[in-house]
Motif scaffolding. Sequence first.
Motif, PDB file in Angstrom:
ATOM      1  N   THR A 121       0.825  -1.209   0.000  1.00  0.00           N
ATOM      2  CA  THR A 121       0.000   0.000   0.000  1.00  0.00           C
ATOM      3  C   THR A 121       0.857   1.256   0.000  1.00  0.00           C
ATOM      4  O   THR A 121       0.660   2.148  -0.840  1.00  0.00           O
TER       5      THR A 121
ATOM      6  N   HIS B  82       2.728   1.702  -3.321  1.00  0.00           N
ATOM      7  CA  HIS B  82       1.871   2.173  -4.414  1.00  0.00           C
ATOM      8  C   HIS B  82       1.626   3.674  -4.286  1.00  0.00           C
ATOM      9  O   HIS B  82       1.705   4.403  -5.279  1.00  0.00           O
TER      10      HIS B  82
ATOM     11  N   HIS C  81      -3.328   8.955  -5.139  1.00  0.00           N
ATOM     12  CA  HIS C  81      -3.537   9.039  -3.695  1.00  0.00           C
ATOM     13  C   HIS C  81      -4.258  10.333  -3.346  1.00  0.00           C
ATOM     14  O   HIS C  81      -3.885  11.412  -3.776  1.00  0.00           O
TER      15      HIS C  81
ATOM     16  N   PHE D 162      -5.199   5.788   2.002  1.00  0.00           N
ATOM     17  CA  PHE D 162      -4.467   4.593   2.426  1.00  0.00           C
ATOM     18  C   PHE D 162      -5.421   3.419   2.647  1.00  0.00           C
ATOM     19  O   PHE D 162      -5.174   2.308   2.175  1.00  0.00           O
TER      20      PHE D 162
ATOM     21  N   TRP E 276      -6.755   2.010  -0.714  1.00  0.00           N
ATOM     22  CA  TRP E 276      -5.790   1.175  -1.435  1.00  0.00           C
ATOM     23  C   TRP E 276      -5.551  -0.148  -0.717  1.00  0.00           C
ATOM     24  O   TRP E 276      -5.465  -1.201  -1.354  1.00  0.00           O
ATOM     25  N   ALA E 277      -5.439  -0.120   0.597  1.00  0.00           N
ATOM     26  CA  ALA E 277      -5.229  -1.372   1.335  1.00  0.00           C
ATOM     27  C   ALA E 277      -6.401  -2.322   1.108  1.00  0.00           C
ATOM     28  O   ALA E 277      -6.201  -3.519   0.848  1.00  0.00           O
TER      29      ALA E 277
ATOM     30  N   ALA F 248     -10.113  -2.562   5.536  1.00  0.00           N
ATOM     31  CA  ALA F 248      -8.678  -2.277   5.471  1.00  0.00           C
ATOM     32  C   ALA F 248      -8.001  -2.590   6.802  1.00  0.00           C
ATOM     33  O   ALA F 248      -6.951  -3.235   6.829  1.00  0.00           O
TER      34      ALA F 248
END
Length: 137
Positions: free
Chosen positions: A10, A13, A21, A34, A37-38, A84
Amino acid sequence: MANVDLLYRTIAHIETHPYDHDQQWWRCGTARCFAGWASFFAGGRFVSSEDDKNHIVASNGVRNFRASTVRTPDGQLLHVADHAAMMLGIDDRDADALFSPDNTVTVLRRMVNNLLEYGSTDGDPTPVEQWRAVAHQ
């Protein structure tokens, strides 16, 4: 115990793709925070468009906006932050800190490093191994 691979994937990336982001939103277009994405890397997929303000009842019984709800690989409906945190293997306190909309990429990197070295986002100076040894005496 934190999911080392998912934490690394994560943050890597986010650092490699800064235009993907946006810490202010679970997702905005193709950008994610975050937690977004996770969850994505752990197989979570958003169930509706990002501007959907209708509610949905998640698998854990909590009402969420559809836009912040993901379907997990096993079919559960969860808030993106809950999914997440669960997949990252972190507690609510660390999830709240890591997923804060005020975090910059630099702060996120420091928090990830702290999680990996000390077991918490705040960088407790007592390494996890020492804490565990003391806790189990």
